[in-house]
Write a protein that holds these residues in place. Structure first.
Motif, mmCIF file in Angstrom:
data_model
loop_
_atom_site.group_PDB
_atom_site.id
_atom_site.type_symbol
_atom_site.label_atom_id
_atom_site.label_comp_id
_atom_site.label_asym_id
_atom_site.label_seq_id
_atom_site.Cartn_x
_atom_site.Cartn_y
_atom_site.Cartn_z
ATOM 1 N N ASN A 1 0.825 -1.203 0.000
ATOM 2 C CA ASN A 1 0.000 0.000 0.000
ATOM 3 C C ASN A 1 0.865 1.262 0.000
ATOM 4 O OD1 ASN A 1 -2.779 0.298 -0.172
ATOM 5 N ND2 ASN A 1 -3.112 -0.753 1.777
ATOM 6 N N VAL A 2 0.544 2.219 -0.864
ATOM 7 C CA VAL A 2 1.158 3.547 -0.836
ATOM 8 C C VAL A 2 0.051 4.530 -0.480
ATOM 9 C CG1 VAL A 2 2.488 5.270 -2.116
ATOM 10 C CG2 VAL A 2 2.687 2.856 -2.718
ATOM 11 N N THR A 3 0.336 5.415 0.503
ATOM 12 C CA THR A 3 -0.666 6.413 0.896
ATOM 13 C C THR A 3 -0.234 7.785 0.403
ATOM 14 O OG1 THR A 3 -1.179 5.129 2.878
ATOM 15 C CG2 THR A 3 -1.919 7.419 2.840
ATOM 16 N N PHE A 4 -1.087 8.399 -0.413
ATOM 17 C CA PHE A 4 -0.820 9.748 -0.934
ATOM 18 C C PHE A 4 -1.640 10.764 -0.134
ATOM 19 C CE2 PHE A 4 -0.113 6.898 -4.539
ATOM 20 C CZ PHE A 4 1.142 7.316 -4.975
ATOM 21 N N LEU A 5 -1.007 11.919 0.175
ATOM 22 C CA LEU A 5 -1.708 13.006 0.859
ATOM 23 C C LEU A 5 -1.818 14.197 -0.089
ATOM 24 C CD1 LEU A 5 0.115 12.911 4.323
ATOM 25 C CD2 LEU A 5 -2.043 11.808 3.710
ATOM 26 N N VAL A 6 -3.010 14.756 -0.187
ATOM 27 C CA VAL A 6 -3.254 15.918 -1.040
ATOM 28 C C VAL A 6 -3.362 17.146 -0.129
ATOM 29 C CG1 VAL A 6 -4.812 16.998 -2.696
ATOM 30 C CG2 VAL A 6 -4.436 14.522 -2.759
ATOM 31 N N GLN A 7 -2.543 18.163 -0.388
ATOM 32 C CA GLN A 7 -2.523 19.369 0.445
ATOM 33 C C GLN A 7 -2.737 20.606 -0.426
ATOM 34 O OE1 GLN A 7 1.330 19.055 2.259
ATOM 35 N NE2 GLN A 7 0.643 17.609 3.830
ATOM 36 N N LEU A 8 -3.487 21.570 0.114
ATOM 37 C CA LEU A 8 -3.840 22.774 -0.630
ATOM 38 C C LEU A 8 -3.577 23.987 0.251
ATOM 39 C CD1 LEU A 8 -5.107 23.418 -3.420
ATOM 40 C CD2 LEU A 8 -7.329 23.434 -2.299
ATOM 41 N N GLU A 9 -2.803 24.966 -0.265
ATOM 42 C CA GLU A 9 -2.516 26.179 0.514
ATOM 43 C C GLU A 9 -3.729 27.086 0.577
ATOM 44 O OE1 GLU A 9 0.915 28.363 -0.607
ATOM 45 O OE2 GLU A 9 2.277 26.689 -0.275
ATOM 46 N N GLU A 10 -4.390 27.293 -0.562
ATOM 47 C CA GLU A 10 -5.571 28.148 -0.616
ATOM 48 C C GLU A 10 -6.688 27.408 -1.322
ATOM 49 O OE1 GLU A 10 -5.276 32.128 -1.913
ATOM 50 O OE2 GLU A 10 -3.390 32.526 -0.880
ATOM 51 N N GLY A 11 -7.932 27.697 -0.868
ATOM 52 C CA GLY A 11 -9.068 26.991 -1.423
ATOM 53 C C GLY A 11 -9.571 25.965 -0.427
ATOM 54 N N ASP A 12 -10.647 25.270 -0.817
ATOM 55 C CA ASP A 12 -11.303 24.342 0.099
ATOM 56 C C ASP A 12 -11.442 22.986 -0.576
ATOM 57 O OD1 ASP A 12 -12.779 23.086 1.968
ATOM 58 O OD2 ASP A 12 -14.532 24.386 1.846
ATOM 59 N N LEU A 13 -10.676 21.999 -0.076
ATOM 60 C CA LEU A 13 -10.748 20.660 -0.667
ATOM 61 C C LEU A 13 -12.136 20.047 -0.505
ATOM 62 C CD1 LEU A 13 -7.306 19.151 0.398
ATOM 63 C CD2 LEU A 13 -8.069 19.518 -1.932
ATOM 64 N N GLN A 14 -12.836 20.392 0.580
ATOM 65 C CA GLN A 14 -14.148 19.792 0.838
ATOM 66 C C GLN A 14 -15.191 20.224 -0.184
ATOM 67 O OE1 GLN A 14 -15.087 20.639 4.950
ATOM 68 N NE2 GLN A 14 -14.390 18.611 5.561
ATOM 69 N N ARG A 15 -14.956 21.338 -0.860
ATOM 70 C CA ARG A 15 -15.931 21.834 -1.840
ATOM 71 C C ARG A 15 -15.350 21.797 -3.252
ATOM 72 N NH1 ARG A 15 -20.207 24.845 0.504
ATOM 73 N NH2 ARG A 15 -20.091 24.840 2.773
ATOM 74 N N SER A 16 -14.398 20.893 -3.459
ATOM 75 C CA SER A 16 -13.758 20.796 -4.780
ATOM 76 C C SER A 16 -13.812 19.364 -5.296
ATOM 77 C CB SER A 16 -12.288 21.232 -4.691
ATOM 78 O OG SER A 16 -12.179 22.526 -4.165
ATOM 79 N N LEU A 17 -13.648 19.219 -6.607
ATOM 80 C CA LEU A 17 -13.525 17.899 -7.233
ATOM 81 C C LEU A 17 -12.042 17.543 -7.288
ATOM 82 C CD1 LEU A 17 -14.886 15.542 -8.848
ATOM 83 C CD2 LEU A 17 -14.358 16.850 -10.909
ATOM 84 N N ILE A 18 -11.695 16.352 -6.801
ATOM 85 C CA ILE A 18 -10.291 15.907 -6.766
ATOM 86 C C ILE A 18 -10.151 14.703 -7.687
ATOM 87 C CG2 ILE A 18 -8.427 15.073 -5.262
ATOM 88 C CD1 ILE A 18 -10.143 16.281 -2.899
ATOM 89 N N GLN A 19 -9.226 14.791 -8.648
ATOM 90 C CA GLN A 19 -8.954 13.673 -9.552
ATOM 91 C C GLN A 19 -7.490 13.284 -9.430
ATOM 92 O OE1 GLN A 19 -10.581 14.198 -13.617
ATOM 93 N NE2 GLN A 19 -11.517 16.092 -12.821
ATOM 94 N N VAL A 20 -7.235 11.985 -9.167
ATOM 95 C CA VAL A 20 -5.876 11.474 -9.018
ATOM 96 C C VAL A 20 -5.635 10.392 -10.057
ATOM 97 C CG1 VAL A 20 -4.184 10.439 -7.449
ATOM 98 C CG2 VAL A 20 -5.966 11.938 -6.530
ATOM 99 N N ASP A 21 -4.557 10.555 -10.854
ATOM 100 C CA ASP A 21 -4.129 9.539 -11.823
ATOM 101 C C ASP A 21 -2.831 8.931 -11.302
ATOM 102 O OD1 ASP A 21 -3.084 8.088 -13.957
ATOM 103 O OD2 ASP A 21 -3.893 9.467 -15.456
#
Length: 590
Positions: A467-487
């Motif tokens: 298992n590899v665990t990736f963390l997505v971090q955002l300086e500005e903006g709101d991840l909870q109200r955004s669409l996140i796509q990971v390839d």
């Protein structure tokens, strides 16, 4: 712990806490984590979620001690990277998260057991009052504050010495300096003493001059909460409070046997000599009986170095022939050099008249306490703000006031600071309170910015089939109200409509070895941002690949597979000379 189950279990910290770093004190829990050679401090207030303690951005702490958690506020001593025998004092908001500087370069020393001792003393009975020894140009000077570190001033030396001769000592060139060590042994007094039941009386050892000295130590007393001082002895003495400070008992610090002690019934203005034993005694310690009404003390010692331990019980009840009546008292107003409003209130206490020799009995506390109208003096600079020469709190060079709204979700609100915060436990009302208090404001919507994708362990290598665990971090903006796509770069991609699915990281298993280009795209109605990470997935036989071999690949890659598109070398920020370090290099194409 709310909603605790295997399904909802999560780590409050990105790693393990340091050994022996857990402190549980009043409403607060503190822990320390070390990463990349730097300590990070976390706090939980009233057992809620842990938050990282925020010091000013220029602060690079190497050590921290929690001094006090009284009255819903944290007093902490922080040693910066460039300090050796001093600490900086910081004071927090109620949650213990945001810290502002209270006093720089406070003297520290090593205790008998190697523990760090900070030269800071909290005066008993008067909230917000502290004494501290600050180092200035290699000189140590004693300062006093009546408002929890917002303002500090030097101590005014006595006008006369013990013999009545005038003392020529002008502030700020000359002042009174005190030793602030409190004894860890209950049978011996420290260098300074005060009591909750005698709020105006402070007794301490020290000297008059340009700086604190270990020579020519005398004893001093203040009977008006540190505003004025009197010299009471030319040598060090242990001083005990009896009958709420109505009786002060002094015994000389000496290696020789003694048979006398001194008593004062007028807050140290005059002293009478009494004999407490017929044979001279080597005194090991003195202890007052428990209870605020006590008039009994016990002296521990030896008649000779070979004799058994002797206990001498001294009872002072016979000195008094009556209990104090109402007419034996006078009102006394707490003040700071004439300023009656201290911590937002005017407090009047009851004091026994100095000429009256009666037993006080039970302590009644302050007679009256009346709130003051709020002024600028009741407010300290908020986190990220500094006081300028004109007295105003303005943003510091390292602080962006709009950054508070960055951690804020659309539809929620945040407290927009005015640059000021009221001193915790200050009781003032009205006045400028409304103007200086932070106002709730709606969180602004923002386009995603400063997107990062990292692995949970910070490495750029992973093992095949694990298992590899990736963390997505955002300086500005709101991840909870955004669409996140990971390839994930191996033909697999996922999408998330909110962050709730990714709080513990996005997990993926790679079935093949190679270098994979992992991309993430975050978008909302205001815009989008993307980030890339190159991950080297290795089989078990490649675990011991040397950096040298990887670097050789770099040299030959352009010959074998055309131009090299990307090289990422990961190294620690700080390392020690002649110590092995781990480096990771990732190439694209492989």
């Amino acid at each position: 712990m709310q909603n605790c189950s295997e399904a909802t279990r999560s780590k409050p910290f990105p790693g393990y806490i340091d050994h022996n770093s857990l402190i549980v004190q009043d409403d607060y829990v503190f822990v320390q984590l070390t990463s990349a050679g730097r300590p990070h401090y976390y706090v939980s207030y009233r057992r809620n979620t842990f938050a990282q303690m925020k010091l000013p951005k220029y602060s690079l702490p190497k050590d921290m001690h929690v001094i006090s958690t009284d009255e819903n506020q944290v007093f902490a001593a922080v040693q910066e990277w460039n300090q050796n025998d001093t600490y900086n004092l910081y004071i927090s908001d109620t949650r213990g998260v945001y810290f502002t500087l209270a006093l720089e370069n406070v003297k520290s020393s090593q205790g008998l057991e190697g523990n760090v001792m900070i030269d800071l003393y909290e005066v008993a009975g008067i909230k917000g009052m502290f004494l501290a020894n600050k180092k200035i140009d290699n000189q140590v000077k004693t300062f006093i504050t009546y408002n929890k570190g917002r303002d500090w001033s030097l101590l005014q030396a006595p006008d006369t010495d013990l013999r009545g001769n005038p003392v020529h000592c002008l502030l700020p060139y000359c002042s009174l300096h005190l030793h602030l060590k409190v004894s860890e042994n209950p049978y011996t007094s420290g260098n300074i003493a005060s009591r909750d039941t005698a709020p105006s009386i402070i007794v301490a050892s020290g000297n008059i001059g340009t700086e604190l000295s270990d020579n020519d130590i005398s004893m001093f007393v203040s009977s008006d909460a540190g505003n004025t001082w009197r010299q009471i002895f030319e040598e060090e003495h242990s001083v005990l409070y009896l009958d709420q400070g109505g009786v002060l008992v002094a015994m000389k610090h000496t290696s020789l046997p003694i048979r006398h002690l001194w008593l004062s019934f007028d807050e140290g203005r005059s002293w009478s000599k009494y004999s407490f034993t017929s044979l001279p005694l080597f005194v090991d310690g003195v202890l007052g009986e428990p209870g605020e009404e006590t008039l009994i003390m016990t002296v521990f010692g030896h008649f000779s170095h070979r004799s058994e331990w002797q206990l001498v019980k001294v009872d002072y009840k016979s000195i008094f022939d009556r209990r104090c009546a109402e007419e034996d008292y006078r009102p006394w107003q707490l003040h700071s050099q004439g300023e009656a409003c201290i911590m937002g209130a005017k407090r009047i206490y009851r004091k026994r008249k100095s000429e009256k020799k009666c037993m006080q009995g039970k302590y009644a506390g302050a007679m009256t306490s009346e709130p003051c109208v709020c002024t600028e003096a009741d407010f300290d600079c908020d986190y990220g703000y500094e006081r300028h020469s004109n007295g105003q709190c303005l943003p510091a060079f390292w602080y962006n006031p709009s950054s508070l709204s960055k951690d804020c979700s659309l539809g929620q609100s945040y407290l927009n600071s005015t640059g000021y915060r009221k001193v915790v436990s200050n009781n003032c009302t009205d006045g400028v309170r409304e103007r200086y208090t932070a106002k709730p404001q709606q969180c602004p919507g923002k386009a995603p910015q400063g997107l990062r994708i990292i692995t949970s362990d910070g490495k750029l290598t992973a093992e095949q089939g694990h298992n590899v665990t990736f963390l997505v971090q955002l300086e500005e903006g709101d991840l909870q109200r955004s669409l996140i796509q990971v390839d994930f770069g191996d033909g697999t991609a996922v999408s998330y409509a909110n962050l709730s699915s990714t709080e513990d990281g996005i997990k993926h298993i790679y079935q093949n070895v190679g270098i994979f280009r992992v991309t993430v795209l975050v978008e909302n109605s205001l815009g989008s941002d993307n980030a890339v990470l190159y991950l080297h997935v290795i089989g078990n036989k490649w675990r011991s690949v040397l950096v040298v071999d990887i670097l050789q690949e770099v040299l030959t890659a352009s010959c074998k597979q055309g131009p090299l598109e990307h090289v990422h070398l990961s190294l620690p920020f700080v390392t020690t000379k002649n110590k092995e370090v781990n480096a990771t290099a990732v190439l694209w194409p492989s």
